[in-house]
Every structure is written in structure tokens, then in C-alpha cells.
Scaffold this motif. Structure first.
Motif, PDB file in Angstrom:
ATOM      1  N   HIS A 100      40.080  37.039  33.934  1.00 55.79           N
ATOM      2  CA  HIS A 100      38.691  37.093  33.793  1.00 55.79           C
ATOM      3  C   HIS A 100      38.448  38.698  33.808  1.00 55.79           C
ATOM      4  CE1 HIS A 100      34.687  36.809  34.357  1.00 55.79           C
ATOM      5  NE2 HIS A 100      34.493  35.388  34.235  1.00 55.79           N
ATOM      6  N   PRO A 101      37.665  39.061  33.032  1.00 57.36           N
ATOM      7  CA  PRO A 101      37.306  40.324  32.759  1.00 57.36           C
ATOM      8  C   PRO A 101      36.631  41.340  34.024  1.00 57.36           C
ATOM      9  CG  PRO A 101      35.868  39.292  31.139  1.00 57.36           C
ATOM     10  CD  PRO A 101      37.041  38.096  31.879  1.00 57.36           C
ATOM     11  N   ARG A 102      35.832  40.229  34.809  1.00 60.64           N
ATOM     12  CA  ARG A 102      35.092  40.785  36.101  1.00 60.64           C
ATOM     13  C   ARG A 102      36.043  40.470  37.310  1.00 60.64           C
ATOM     14  NH1 ARG A 102      30.289  38.501  36.906  1.00 60.64           N
ATOM     15  NH2 ARG A 102      30.270  36.896  35.630  1.00 60.64           N
ATOM     16  N   LEU A 103      36.994  40.150  37.099  1.00 59.15           N
ATOM     17  CA  LEU A 103      38.013  39.812  38.332  1.00 59.15           C
ATOM     18  C   LEU A 103      39.182  40.741  38.633  1.00 59.15           C
ATOM     19  CD1 LEU A 103      38.745  37.975  40.997  1.00 59.15           C
ATOM     20  CD2 LEU A 103      39.738  36.300  39.192  1.00 59.15           C
ATOM     21  N   THR A 104      39.578  41.307  39.724  1.00 56.43           N
ATOM     22  CA  THR A 104      40.846  42.102  39.978  1.00 56.43           C
ATOM     23  C   THR A 104      41.182  41.452  41.349  1.00 56.43           C
ATOM     24  OG1 THR A 104      39.674  43.975  39.106  1.00 56.43           O
ATOM     25  CG2 THR A 104      41.525  44.196  40.443  1.00 56.43           C
ATOM     26  N   PHE A 105      42.430  40.880  41.096  1.00 51.76           N
ATOM     27  CA  PHE A 105      43.016  40.583  42.052  1.00 51.76           C
ATOM     28  C   PHE A 105      44.219  41.680  42.804  1.00 51.76           C
ATOM     29  CE2 PHE A 105      47.120  38.549  44.079  1.00 51.76           C
ATOM     30  CZ  PHE A 105      46.298  37.774  45.005  1.00 51.76           C
ATOM     31  N   VAL A 106      44.297  41.746  44.078  1.00 56.99           N
ATOM     32  CA  VAL A 106      45.320  42.505  44.795  1.00 56.99           C
ATOM     33  C   VAL A 106      45.860  41.676  45.931  1.00 56.99           C
ATOM     34  CG1 VAL A 106      45.369  44.454  46.424  1.00 56.99           C
ATOM     35  CG2 VAL A 106      43.650  44.622  44.307  1.00 56.99           C
ATOM     36  N   ARG A 107      47.044  41.597  45.787  1.00 57.40           N
ATOM     37  CA  ARG A 107      47.816  40.926  46.787  1.00 57.40           C
ATOM     38  C   ARG A 107      48.048  41.986  48.001  1.00 57.40           C
ATOM     39  NH1 ARG A 107      53.563  37.483  46.141  1.00 57.40           N
ATOM     40  NH2 ARG A 107      53.554  36.465  48.367  1.00 57.40           N
ATOM     41  N   GLY A 108      47.466  41.514  49.243  1.00 56.13           N
ATOM     42  CA  GLY A 108      47.835  42.448  50.337  1.00 56.13           C
ATOM     43  C   GLY A 108      47.010  41.882  51.476  1.00 56.13           C
ATOM     44  N   ASP A 109      47.289  42.466  52.636  1.00 57.49           N
ATOM     45  CA  ASP A 109      47.020  42.123  53.968  1.00 57.49           C
ATOM     46  C   ASP A 109      45.768  42.672  54.667  1.00 57.49           C
ATOM     47  OD1 ASP A 109      47.298  41.434  56.881  1.00 57.49           O
ATOM     48  OD2 ASP A 109      49.115  40.452  56.287  1.00 57.49           O
ATOM     49  N   ILE A 110      44.639  41.841  55.267  1.00 60.57           N
ATOM     50  CA  ILE A 110      43.821  42.699  55.762  1.00 60.57           C
ATOM     51  C   ILE A 110      44.191  43.359  57.031  1.00 60.57           C
ATOM     52  CG2 ILE A 110      42.033  41.095  54.915  1.00 60.57           C
ATOM     53  CD1 ILE A 110      42.128  39.706  57.845  1.00 60.57           C
ATOM     54  N   ARG A 111      45.277  43.207  57.550  1.00 61.95           N
ATOM     55  CA  ARG A 111      45.910  44.123  58.525  1.00 61.95           C
ATOM     56  C   ARG A 111      46.300  45.636  58.038  1.00 61.95           C
ATOM     57  NH1 ARG A 111      49.562  39.333  60.914  1.00 61.95           N
ATOM     58  NH2 ARG A 111      49.749  39.392  58.696  1.00 61.95           N
ATOM     59  N   ASP A 112      46.413  45.469  56.902  1.00 63.24           N
ATOM     60  CA  ASP A 112      47.161  46.891  56.227  1.00 63.24           C
ATOM     61  C   ASP A 112      45.799  47.891  56.109  1.00 63.24           C
ATOM     62  OD1 ASP A 112      47.993  48.892  54.696  1.00 63.24           O
ATOM     63  OD2 ASP A 112      49.280  47.322  53.373  1.00 63.24           O
ATOM     64  N   ARG A 113      45.745  48.877  57.039  1.00 64.21           N
ATOM     65  CA  ARG A 113      44.711  49.846  56.960  1.00 64.21           C
ATOM     66  C   ARG A 113      44.741  50.790  55.914  1.00 64.21           C
ATOM     67  NH1 ARG A 113      44.377  54.809  59.213  1.00 64.21           N
ATOM     68  NH2 ARG A 113      42.581  55.562  60.259  1.00 64.21           N
ATOM     69  N   GLU A 114      45.900  50.999  55.529  1.00 65.54           N
ATOM     70  CA  GLU A 114      46.082  52.307  54.390  1.00 65.54           C
ATOM     71  C   GLU A 114      45.454  51.549  53.295  1.00 65.54           C
ATOM     72  OE1 GLU A 114      46.209  55.242  54.938  1.00 65.54           O
ATOM     73  OE2 GLU A 114      46.222  54.759  57.194  1.00 65.54           O
ATOM     74  N   LEU A 115      46.056  50.282  52.964  1.00 61.04           N
ATOM     75  CA  LEU A 115      45.596  49.629  51.885  1.00 61.04           C
ATOM     76  C   LEU A 115      44.067  49.530  51.742  1.00 61.04           C
ATOM     77  CD1 LEU A 115      46.016  47.844  49.282  1.00 61.04           C
ATOM     78  CD2 LEU A 115      46.335  45.735  50.881  1.00 61.04           C
ATOM     79  N   LEU A 116      43.442  49.060  52.834  1.00 66.09           N
ATOM     80  CA  LEU A 116      42.011  48.856  52.728  1.00 66.09           C
ATOM     81  C   LEU A 116      41.169  50.079  52.481  1.00 66.09           C
ATOM     82  CD1 LEU A 116      41.581  46.343  55.851  1.00 66.09           C
ATOM     83  CD2 LEU A 116      41.487  45.708  53.706  1.00 66.09           C
ATOM     84  N   LEU A 117      41.737  51.148  53.230  1.00 67.49           N
ATOM     85  CA  LEU A 117      40.935  52.552  53.050  1.00 67.49           C
ATOM     86  C   LEU A 117      41.042  52.915  51.352  1.00 67.49           C
ATOM     87  CD1 LEU A 117      42.269  54.297  56.174  1.00 67.49           C
ATOM     88  CD2 LEU A 117      39.862  53.505  55.739  1.00 67.49           C
ATOM     89  N   ASP A 118      42.221  52.724  50.941  1.00 65.62           N
ATOM     90  CA  ASP A 118      42.195  52.992  49.301  1.00 65.62           C
ATOM     91  C   ASP A 118      41.463  51.955  48.541  1.00 65.62           C
ATOM     92  OD1 ASP A 118      44.065  54.917  49.741  1.00 65.62           O
ATOM     93  OD2 ASP A 118      45.793  53.867  49.458  1.00 65.62           O
ATOM     94  N   LEU A 119      41.439  50.771  49.056  1.00 68.38           N
ATOM     95  CA  LEU A 119      40.738  49.523  47.991  1.00 68.38           C
ATOM     96  C   LEU A 119      39.342  49.600  48.173  1.00 68.38           C
ATOM     97  CD1 LEU A 119      41.346  47.324  46.251  1.00 68.38           C
ATOM     98  CD2 LEU A 119      41.586  45.929  48.471  1.00 68.38           C
ATOM     99  N   LEU A 120      38.797  49.873  49.479  1.00 70.56           N
ATOM    100  CA  LEU A 120      37.223  49.615  49.634  1.00 70.56           C
ATOM    101  C   LEU A 120      36.292  50.623  49.074  1.00 70.56           C
ATOM    102  CD1 LEU A 120      37.342  48.730  53.559  1.00 70.56           C
ATOM    103  CD2 LEU A 120      36.606  47.448  51.587  1.00 70.56           C
ATOM    104  N   PRO A 121      36.720  51.825  48.680  1.00 68.48           N
ATOM    105  CA  PRO A 121      35.660  52.887  48.096  1.00 68.48           C
ATOM    106  C   PRO A 121      35.053  52.205  46.709  1.00 68.48           C
ATOM    107  CG  PRO A 121      37.319  54.006  48.803  1.00 68.48           C
ATOM    108  CD  PRO A 121      37.785  52.352  49.200  1.00 68.48           C
ATOM    109  N   GLY A 122      33.657  52.340  46.547  1.00 65.57           N
ATOM    110  CA  GLY A 122      33.135  51.643  45.346  1.00 65.57           C
ATOM    111  C   GLY A 122      32.507  50.106  45.451  1.00 65.57           C
ATOM    112  N   HIS A 123      33.137  49.493  46.571  1.00 71.56           N
ATOM    113  CA  HIS A 123      32.499  48.220  46.676  1.00 71.56           C
ATOM    114  C   HIS A 123      31.487  48.033  47.526  1.00 71.56           C
ATOM    115  CE1 HIS A 123      36.845  47.084  46.011  1.00 71.56           C
ATOM    116  NE2 HIS A 123      36.122  46.201  45.375  1.00 71.56           N
ATOM    117  N   ASP A 124      30.481  47.308  47.191  1.00 67.09           N
ATOM    118  CA  ASP A 124      28.934  47.346  47.913  1.00 67.09           C
ATOM    119  C   ASP A 124      28.911  46.581  49.019  1.00 67.09           C
ATOM    120  OD1 ASP A 124      27.392  48.969  45.892  1.00 67.09           O
ATOM    121  OD2 ASP A 124      28.091  47.388  44.581  1.00 67.09           O
ATOM    122  N   ALA A 125      29.991  45.266  49.131  1.00 71.91           N
ATOM    123  CA  ALA A 125      29.769  44.370  50.100  1.00 71.91           C
ATOM    124  C   ALA A 125      31.236  43.631  50.326  1.00 71.91           C
ATOM    125  CB  ALA A 125      28.930  43.274  49.848  1.00 71.91           C
ATOM    126  N   VAL A 126      31.602  42.956  51.429  1.00 73.00           N
ATOM    127  CA  VAL A 126      32.725  42.447  51.602  1.00 73.00           C
ATOM    128  C   VAL A 126      32.286  41.003  52.217  1.00 73.00           C
ATOM    129  CG1 VAL A 126      34.626  42.217  53.154  1.00 73.00           C
ATOM    130  CG2 VAL A 126      34.346  44.597  52.086  1.00 73.00           C
TER     131      VAL A 126
END
Length: 331
Positions: free
Chosen positions: A52-78
């Protein structure tokens, strides 16, 4: 708007994603979604729309701090669905429930705070309240969880509250009753019973079958989550009940009737340790503040759900084999 949906390949999260992308929530035709999911045993990409053009999938763990810090910028809400959620598995082994539900939620909150995410909706459960003999829980009822799963969710609820009170984050908590509907992993009671009966096997009923649960269709639950995201009050908790209370025996009777089979297809099994007797939610707050009311009648919802599993063996059969291969009991 850009949303990060954790656990978006699971049962409830994927329904939320599919609904939003299909236009079920007005004003979100341009909303983009990022699904973060570790694809543990109960998550599957087959529950998400392909390419889907408006969907991005990322395989990862919510315990992965570095992944989250890289991924979250630009998101308005979780919208935070990710959790270990099966009570039986929490009894067999509680560690994954504590690390995912408590440590994972804390890591996600801390990273959202550091990256300035504007809104955080935490999806919880009625099990944090324990068991109620009479009446219904309000949001002010004490948290008296009796299973490791319920205790881990209660702890995560309190962390969400603390990040609002301490740091001023916009957070909300939703606590829902038992969900049902299509795409539910076949270890929970309705899909477990349906898939076993479709396979010519017996449905395992715990104890005397008189444990009471309140049932909510997943589509109603996801509508409630969207209302809370858009219009909920910061720091608030919202109970989301379905309004249909049934003993497990009465639920079994309805499933048997939908499939046209009798009680000879049911086997009694030893009761679960610490099995809560009754759950019941008071949904006054979400009804009066946000105008929410369930729309899916349970009889129709159950019939549609049974039909979906009958028609989608290709979806659930590999997952049922996956569940059977795990050591912990299911049901």
C-alpha cells in the motif's frame, strides 16, 4: 498526519491499519502509517495490505532504543498495540510479558519524549482490574491484576500515566474487553474453538465454563481507539466495553450452533491457575465524552467471524500449526 502503529501486524493492530487505509476514519485519506512489529509467533504480514502506498512496514522490537530514536522523527502520534497478550502463555513463562509489555512500553515512551512525538495512545485491557463479582469497573477502580499478563499491562498503564504527569506528555490509555473478529490468532477462545471444530477436533472448555467475559468486536474497538486519538483528553483512561456478557459455556453454545455441531464436540479441561471469574467494564466515560457506542451486534459479529474462518483456512491453518508447535498450552 503520520502515525506509528506498534504491533500493527497483530490481530487488533492490523485491523486498525486496514480500516484507516480503507477510509473508515474520516479525514485520514492522506494519513501515512508506519507499522513497527517484531513478527513474533502471533504477528503475520498476511494480515496487512500488500504494497500500500501509504504504508511502511518496519520489522523491529519496541525494546530497541536506537531503532526507535531513528524511526520516530516525523511521526505525529504513536498508537501502541504491541504486547504479549495471551494469559496462558504468561502463566507458562512470564519473562517475555514483563520485558515486552513493561520494558518495551517504557523504552517507547522515553524515545517518544526525546523525539517530541505529540500524542501517545496506549492500548490496554480489562484484565488489569482483576475480577469483579458484581457491577462493573470504572476507570477509577483499583488495578488488581491476577495473571502475569494482567500485571505486566497494569505496570505499563502506570508508566503511561507517569509520563503524562511527570513530563507533560500527551498520553491516553484505553482498556478494552475481550475482542473477537477476523484475523485473530487461533489461540484465543473463539478462533481456537472454531478452527478446532472445523478440523473435526474438540473444543477445550476450562473448568465449569461459568467464567464471564464481555465481548467487543475488533471493529468497534478500533473505532474507539481512533476517537481517543483524535478527541481524547490528555492523561485520561477510557474503558471500551462491548456490552455483551457471556459465560464461556454460553459462548461455547453459540459457537457450536453456528457450526451446526453438538456438545459431544466439547472436552472439559482443567481450569487455568488463578482464573478470573468475571470481567465487566463501565463505558460511561467514553460514551459521554466521545460519543462512542458499539455498533456490531454480537450475534451478527460472531456469525460473520465464524464464516470468515470457514472461508480463510489458507490464512489460519499455518498459524494454528505454529501455535501447536509452541510448548505453552493454548486456549
Amino acid at each position: 498526519m503520520r502515525l506509528l502503529v506498534t504491533g500493527g501486524a497483530g490481530f487488533i493492530g492490523s485491523h486498525y491499519v486496514r480500516s484507516l487505509l480503507a477510509g473508515a476514519y474520516p479525514g485520514h485519506d492522506g494519513t501515512r502509517l508506519t507499522v513497527l512489529d517484531s513478527l513474533t509467533y502471533s504477528g503475520t504480514l498476511t494480515s496487512l495490505p500488500p504494497a500500500h502506498p501509504r504504508l511502511t512496514f518496519v520489522r523491529g522490537d519496541i525494546r530497541d532504543r536506537e531503532l526507535l530514536l531513528d524511526l520516530l522523527p516525523g511521526h505525529d502520534a504513536v498508537v501502541h498495540f504491541a504486547a504479549e497478550s495471551h494469559v496462558d502463555r504468561s502463566i507458562a513463562g512470564s519473562t517475555p510479558f514483563v520485558t515486552t509489555n513493561v520494558v518495551g512500553t517504557h523504552t517507547l515512551l522515553e524515545c517518544c519524549r526525546r523525539r517530541g512525538v505529540e500524542r501517545f495512545v496506549h492500548i490496554s485491557t480489562d484484565e488489569v482490574y482483576g475480577s469483579v463479582e458484581d457491577g462493573s469497573w470504572t476507570e477509577a477502580s483499583p488495578l488488581e491484576a491476577n495473571s502475569p499478563y494482567g500485571a505486566s499491562k497494569a505496570a505499563s498503564d502506570l508508566l503511561v500515566r507517569a509520563f503524562h504527569r511527570t513530563y507533560g506528555m500527551w498520553t491516553t490509555v484505553t482498556r478494552c474487553s475481550n475482542n473477537y473478529g477476523p484475523h485473530q490468532f487461533p489461540e484465543k477462545i473463539i478462533p481456537l474453538f472454531v478452527t478446532r471444530l472445523l478440523d473435526g477436533r474438540k473444543a477445550p472448555l476450562y473448568g465449569d465454563g461459568l467464567h464471564v467475559r464481555e465481548w467487543l468486536h475488533v471493529d468497534d474497538h478500533c473505532r474507539a481507539v481512533q476517537l481517543v486519538l483524535e478527541s481524547g483528553r490528555a492523561g485520561r483512561t477510557y474503558n471500551v466495553g462491548g456490552g455483551t456478557e457471556l459465560t464461556n459455556r454460553a459462548l461455547t453454545e453459540r459457537v457450536l450452533a453456528e457450526l451446526g455441531v453438538g456438545w459431544d464436540r466439547v472436552e472439559r479441561v482443567a481450569d487455568r491457575p488463578g482464573h478470573d471469574r468475571r470481567y465487566s467494564l463501565d463505558g460511561t466515560r467514553i460514551r459521554e465524552e466521545l460519543g462512542f457506542a458499539p455498533r456490531v451486534d454480537f450475534a451478527r459479529g460472531l456469525a460473520d467471524t465464524v464464516r470468515w474462518y470457514r472461508d480463510h483456512r489458507d490464512w489460519w491453518e499455518p498459524l494454528a500449526h505454529r501455535a501447536a508447535a509452541l510448548d505453552a498450552p493454548v486456549g
